[in-house]
Motif scaffolding. Structure first.
Motif, short mmCIF file in Angstrom:
data_model
loop_
_atom_site.label_atom_id
_atom_site.label_comp_id
_atom_site.label_asym_id
_atom_site.label_seq_id
_atom_site.Cartn_x
_atom_site.Cartn_y
_atom_site.Cartn_z
N ALA A 64 -17.94 -19.02 15.39
CA ALA A 64 -18.08 -18.24 16.70
C ALA A 64 -18.41 -16.80 16.43
O ALA A 64 -17.65 -16.27 15.61
CB ALA A 64 -16.96 -18.51 17.39
N VAL A 114 -7.65 -23.87 11.01
CA VAL A 114 -7.14 -24.21 12.33
C VAL A 114 -5.76 -24.81 12.41
O VAL A 114 -5.50 -25.80 11.62
CB VAL A 114 -8.10 -25.35 12.93
N PHE A 124 -12.48 -22.23 9.82
CA PHE A 124 -13.36 -21.92 10.91
C PHE A 124 -13.56 -20.40 10.59
O PHE A 124 -12.53 -19.61 10.32
CB PHE A 124 -12.81 -22.39 12.47
N GLY A 128 -6.53 -27.18 17.11
CA GLY A 128 -7.86 -27.27 17.56
C GLY A 128 -8.01 -27.52 18.87
O GLY A 128 -7.15 -28.26 19.70
N LEU A 157 -5.77 -22.90 21.60
CA LEU A 157 -6.31 -22.89 20.23
C LEU A 157 -5.70 -21.97 19.37
O LEU A 157 -5.20 -20.63 19.62
CB LEU A 157 -7.82 -22.71 19.98
N VAL A 202 -11.58 -27.85 21.67
CA VAL A 202 -12.97 -27.12 22.44
C VAL A 202 -12.73 -25.76 22.73
O VAL A 202 -12.04 -25.27 23.77
CB VAL A 202 -13.67 -27.96 23.45
N GLY A 249 -22.11 -20.06 18.64
CA GLY A 249 -21.29 -21.02 18.30
C GLY A 249 -21.49 -22.51 17.85
O GLY A 249 -22.28 -22.86 18.65
N ASN A 250 -20.75 -22.79 17.00
CA ASN A 250 -20.78 -24.36 16.56
C ASN A 250 -19.20 -24.70 16.25
O ASN A 250 -18.25 -24.03 16.23
CB ASN A 250 -21.89 -24.61 15.80
N GLU A 251 -19.03 -25.77 15.53
CA GLU A 251 -17.84 -26.10 15.00
C GLU A 251 -17.39 -25.59 13.89
O GLU A 251 -16.38 -25.65 13.28
CB GLU A 251 -18.02 -27.86 14.82
N ALA A 252 -18.30 -24.64 13.13
CA ALA A 252 -17.69 -23.92 11.93
C ALA A 252 -17.90 -22.51 12.27
O ALA A 252 -17.09 -21.80 11.43
CB ALA A 252 -18.79 -24.15 10.93
#
Length: 75
Positions: free
Chosen positions: A15, A55, A1, A58, A39, A60, A10-13
């Motif tokens: 921020a 991570v 990440f 993890g 997190l 959201v 931001g996305n899953e990869a």
């Protein structure tokens, strides 16, 4: 990440993290806690504008969440 100083959505990869003092202070091996410690990331590499992390715990990550770096002194 990846955490970046660049203003990207931001996305899953990736921020956006607008704290340049944090980027200057952390080194590979430092742990980062986000969203009140829910997190956990560990820094594996860094550039002047990116922290590359792995991570540990993890989940959201919403907007406007806090970040701490235990044991890292910020200037």
């Amino acid at each position: 990440f990846v955490l970046t100083t660049e203003n990207v959505p931001g996305n899953e990869a990736v921020a956006h993290l607008p704290i340049p003092e944090l980027f200057a202070a952390v080194v590979p091996g430092n742990h980062l806690l986000l969203d009140d410690g829910l997190l956990e990331l560990v820094v594996t590499d860094k550039t002047s504008s990116e922290l590359i992390t792995r991570v540990i715990t993890g989940g959201v990550l919403g907007s406007k969440k806090g970040v701490s770096a235990p044991g890292v002194l910020l200037d």
